[in-house]
Design a protein around this motif. Structure first.
Motif, PDB file in Angstrom:
ATOM      1  N   ASN A  89      44.815  38.963  35.857  1.00 28.55           N
ATOM      2  CA  ASN A  89      44.537  39.809  34.700  1.00 28.55           C
ATOM      3  C   ASN A  89      45.380  41.077  34.736  1.00 28.55           C
ATOM      4  N   TRP A 147      39.072  45.850  30.365  1.00 27.71           N
ATOM      5  CA  TRP A 147      39.466  45.474  31.725  1.00 27.71           C
ATOM      6  C   TRP A 147      38.234  45.340  32.620  1.00 27.71           C
ATOM      7  N   GLN A 207      43.603  52.058  36.152  1.00 28.10           N
ATOM      8  CA  GLN A 207      42.963  51.714  37.417  1.00 28.10           C
ATOM      9  C   GLN A 207      42.752  52.972  38.264  1.00 28.10           C
ATOM     10  N   ASP A 239      44.830  40.942  46.036  1.00 26.22           N
ATOM     11  CA  ASP A 239      45.610  41.274  44.850  1.00 26.22           C
ATOM     12  C   ASP A 239      47.049  40.851  45.056  1.00 26.22           C
ATOM     13  N   ARG A 274      31.964  33.503  38.936  1.00 25.16           N
ATOM     14  CA  ARG A 274      32.471  33.344  40.300  1.00 25.16           C
ATOM     15  C   ARG A 274      32.150  31.975  40.890  1.00 25.16           C
ATOM     16  N   PRO A 321      40.573  44.598  48.170  1.00 27.30           N
ATOM     17  CA  PRO A 321      40.662  43.444  47.266  1.00 27.30           C
ATOM     18  C   PRO A 321      41.784  42.499  47.651  1.00 27.30           C
ATOM     19  N   MET A 349      41.342  35.047  39.541  1.00 27.03           N
ATOM     20  CA  MET A 349      41.559  35.665  38.244  1.00 27.03           C
ATOM     21  C   MET A 349      42.921  36.337  38.231  1.00 27.03           C
ATOM     22  N   TYR A 405      36.111  41.575  34.831  1.00 28.12           N
ATOM     23  CA  TYR A 405      35.488  41.394  36.141  1.00 28.12           C
ATOM     24  C   TYR A 405      34.005  41.071  36.025  1.00 28.12           C
ATOM     25  N   ARG A 424      33.656  36.961  34.494  1.00 26.72           N
ATOM     26  CA  ARG A 424      34.154  35.748  35.153  1.00 26.72           C
ATOM     27  C   ARG A 424      33.024  35.106  35.946  1.00 26.72           C
ATOM     28  N   SER A 427      30.875  43.687  37.167  1.00 24.82           N
ATOM     29  CA  SER A 427      30.353  42.865  38.245  1.00 24.82           C
ATOM     30  C   SER A 427      29.505  41.734  37.670  1.00 24.82           C
ATOM     31  N   SER A 428      29.425  40.632  38.411  1.00 29.60           N
ATOM     32  CA  SER A 428      28.533  39.539  38.022  1.00 29.60           C
ATOM     33  C   SER A 428      27.083  39.847  38.381  1.00 29.60           C
ATOM     34  N   HIS A 436      32.977  49.783  35.990  1.00 27.62           N
ATOM     35  CA  HIS A 436      33.161  48.765  37.022  1.00 27.62           C
ATOM     36  C   HIS A 436      32.399  47.519  36.600  1.00 27.62           C
TER      37      HIS A 436
END
Length: 221
Positions: free
Chosen positions: A106, A89, A171, A69, A98, A67, A104, A93, A96, A54-55, A52
């Motif tokens: 993707n 993948w 996913q 999407d 934010r 989400p 995004m 996430y 990026r 994350s920023s 997973h």
């Protein structure tokens, strides 16, 4: 395959690198010098763990969320903790920025053929908030990829993509909270694929008119 579908660079893992990867996964141990983080994350996913991105570097618990999407499938819009069985993948996430990226666009998927599933194919495009950035790589920033246990996750079922065939995405979804096992810092230089840019309003309009037209002309420019 479509022209916009990208593949990861070939980089076979040597026995020495695999031993170092295993030590880094099981212990605290540094990654072997000269091996990119994306290759380590791909190896971790191949061991059955999920990832997973994350920023945030300080997460100790992932809570279910719903989400935003544009995908035409229901799975991508369900509430839960999402994870990937693919390192690149997950990195999308994590990397990026934010603060400068409004949206995004993707993808990571395999296409089923006569000989089985293809290699993983990728696409990444970012929509800058200020609308003036044309270099997608400039919209990346350091982030973190978390390693998650696979228990309780279910994979998105294969589905038919009109004009392309049966596809499978890496996913996965867990309906409840999940605690990570390990965190892996990543930086923009770790990402081996090109990054595009797009106008989110134009792309939304095109997606509404043609849900299966991914990545739509706006993201190919």
């Amino acid at each position: 395959m479509r022209p916009w579908m990208l593949e990861a660079p070939p980089l076979p893992v040597s026995p020495d690198a695999e031993a170092a990867f295993r030590a880094a996964l099981e212990g605290p141990a540094p990654l072997p010098a000269g091996w990119p983080r994306w290759q380590f994350l791909q190896w971790v996913a191949a061991q059955g763990f999920l990832l997973h991105g994350s920023s945030r570097p300080d997460l100790t618990l992932f809570e279910p969320r719903t989400p935003h999407d544009l995908s035409p499938d229901d799975f991508s819009r369900r509430a839960g903790v999402f994870a990937a069985s693919d390192g690149l993948w997950a990195m999308m996430y994590a990397l990026r920025d934010r603060s400068r990226v409004a949206r995004m666009l993707n993808m990571a998927l395999q296409v089923r053929g006569a000989d089985g599933w293809s290699s993983m194919r990728y696409f990444l495009s970012l929509a800058p908030r200020e609308g003036t950035v044309t270099d997608g790589a400039a919209l990346l920033t350091p982030g973190t990829v978390y390693v998650l246990p696979p228990e309780g996750f279910g994979q998105m079922p294969p589905y038919d993509w009109p004009g392309l065939g049966t596809v499978r995405e890496p996913q996965w979804l867990h309906a409840g909270p999940v605690r990570p096992l390990l965190s892996v810092p990543v930086i923009p230089a770790d990402f081996p694929l090109p990054v595009g840019t797009h106008d989110p309003a134009r792309t939304d309009a095109l997606a509404a008119a043609d849900p299966w037209g991914f990545p739509w002309p706006a993201a190919r420019e």
